[in-house]
Enzyme design. Structure first.
Site, PDB file in Angstrom:
ATOM      1  N   LYS A 168       0.845  -1.198   0.000  1.00  8.52           N
ATOM      2  CA  LYS A 168       0.000   0.000   0.000  1.00  8.52           C
ATOM      3  C   LYS A 168       0.879   1.247   0.000  1.00  8.52           C
ATOM      4  CE  LYS A 168      -0.456  -0.079   5.044  1.00  8.52           C
ATOM      5  NZ  LYS A 168      -1.375  -0.124   6.190  1.00  8.52           N
ATOM      6  N   TYR A 185      13.988  31.213   7.389  1.00 12.82           N
ATOM      7  CA  TYR A 185      12.799  31.991   7.732  1.00 12.82           C
ATOM      8  C   TYR A 185      12.705  32.240   9.227  1.00 12.82           C
ATOM      9  CZ  TYR A 185      10.730  31.443   3.084  1.00 12.82           C
ATOM     10  OH  TYR A 185      10.467  31.503   1.744  1.00 12.82           O
TER      11      TYR A 185
END
Length: 365
Positions: free
Chosen positions: A41, A259
């Site tokens: 999956k 940042y």
């Protein structure tokens, strides 16, 4: 990475299919079950169903588990003859799509069982499915009393139930009493469904004798994750992530990086910038905690991990390893999936399944 690498990729993800196949063999041996499947999956945990499934098929794996119908259809193209079970229930009205691709739904409610049985009757062909009984997860599946009560009901045969399964809650936690509780409940269920194959063991459960049954279904460990946290990892690493250095700069004490100026240089430092970030699946939460390996040296992340860039403090790396295009390893060279997950405050599963699609992908076998 080098300047000769294809232009347009910030990082290179190398996937070792030989290691994937070797891991399946190790898990099959540990499980001591008549058959070992593979959970593919989430696009084979980020490694790619289209390449991982055929490699496992070539090694002898004949049964696969996915989460959604769309994944199952991809898997069917990759391994046309395999038995493919779809874990996340059976959406209403989708029987024709499942049947057209010879897929096996994992049925976890009376409504799902009844709908699949009705489709079998309408077509006049009993196509197989799995029965999911919940033994402690409380997500999907019949309760244990419901599962025991259904035993012997003609609906079981009409629905083509060929596999009884449950899902372990915390098999990776050594001596967890919940695992013993689940194993005991599952033993009662197996006794109530004689002649039907059973599956309980996941990657960690493969190493627990109480969880062994007819079919093991490992997932994470196939791709290099440690199924036994706190012990040496018996699995070979499957993925390696590298990025080339874009730029190197010297900063003085007191200068900031990234940042919001979250990092301040404690002294003169040498910084290197990599061309990948959280848009590539590398969590922003690794800010201040993540590392990369440059020239054999562990180099910490500084400043915020941004969308497309990560800054490293490479002051401790050998000078000869610092040049434009030089490789920095983010998974590999001692930084395994579980360690990278811990540094981001998460688990290796999340790191692996979130690796982005902007990387150059190389498959080795």
């Amino acid at each position: 990475m080098s300047e000769s690498s294809p232009i347009g990729h910030g990082g290179r993800l190398t996937i070792d299919l030989a290691a994937l196949r070797a891991n399946w063999r190790v898990l099959a041996q540990a499980a001591e079950c008549p058959e070992t499947a593979a959970v593919i999956k989430a696009d084979a945990y980020g490694c790619g169903i289209a390449r991982a499934a055929p490699a496992l098929w070539a090694e002898g794996c004949r049964t696969f588990f996915v989460a959604h119908l769309s994944e199952a259809l991809t898997a069917r193209e990759a391994v046309p003859e395999a038995a493919i079970y779809v874990l996340n229930g059976f959406p209403p009205g989708r029987a024709p799509a499942y049947r057209a691709a010879a897929l096996r739904p994992v049925l976890g409610s009376h409504d799902e069982i009844a709908e699949w049985a009705a489709a079998n009757r309408d077509e006049g062909v009993i196509r197989p499915a799995a029965l999911h009984v919940d033994t402690g997860m409380n997500r999907l599946g019949l309760s244990v009393p419901e599962g025991l009560g259904l035993a012997g009901d003609p609906l079981v045969r009409q629905a083509g139930i060929d596999l009884l399964m449950s899902h372990l809650v915390s098999a990776e936690v050594e001596h967890d009493p919940l695992t013993d509780h689940q194993a005991a409940a599952f033993a009662r269920l197996r006794a109530a469904y004689p002649g039907i194959r059973a599956s309980l063991a996941n990657s960690s459960g493969d190493f627990l004798p109480s969880c062994r049954a007819d079919l093991a279904r490992p997932g994470y460990a196939l791709y290099g994750g440690n199924p036994r946290p706190g012990r040496d990892n018996p699995m070979r690493p499957v993925v390696r992530l590298e990025a080339g250095i874009l730029q190197i700069r010297e900063v003085a004490a007191g200068e900031t990086a990234g940042y919001n100026a979250r990092w301040t240089a404690p002294g003169p430092r040498r910084l290197a910038t990599l061309s990948l970030g959280y848009a590539d699946g590398f969590p922003r939460a690794s800010t201040g905690r993540g590392e990369a390996v440059v020239g054999g040296a562990r180099c910490p992340f500084v400043g915020n991990v941004s969308m497309d860039l990560i800054i490293l403090d490479v002051t401790g790396a050998p000078r000869e390893a610092l040049f434009r295009g030089a490789p920095a390893t983010l998974i590999g060279d001692g930084l395994d999936l579980d360690a990278v997950g811990r540094s981001a405050g998460t688990i290796g599963y999340e790191i692996l399944t979130n690796l982005g699609r902007r990387y150059e992908r190389i498959y080795r076998d």
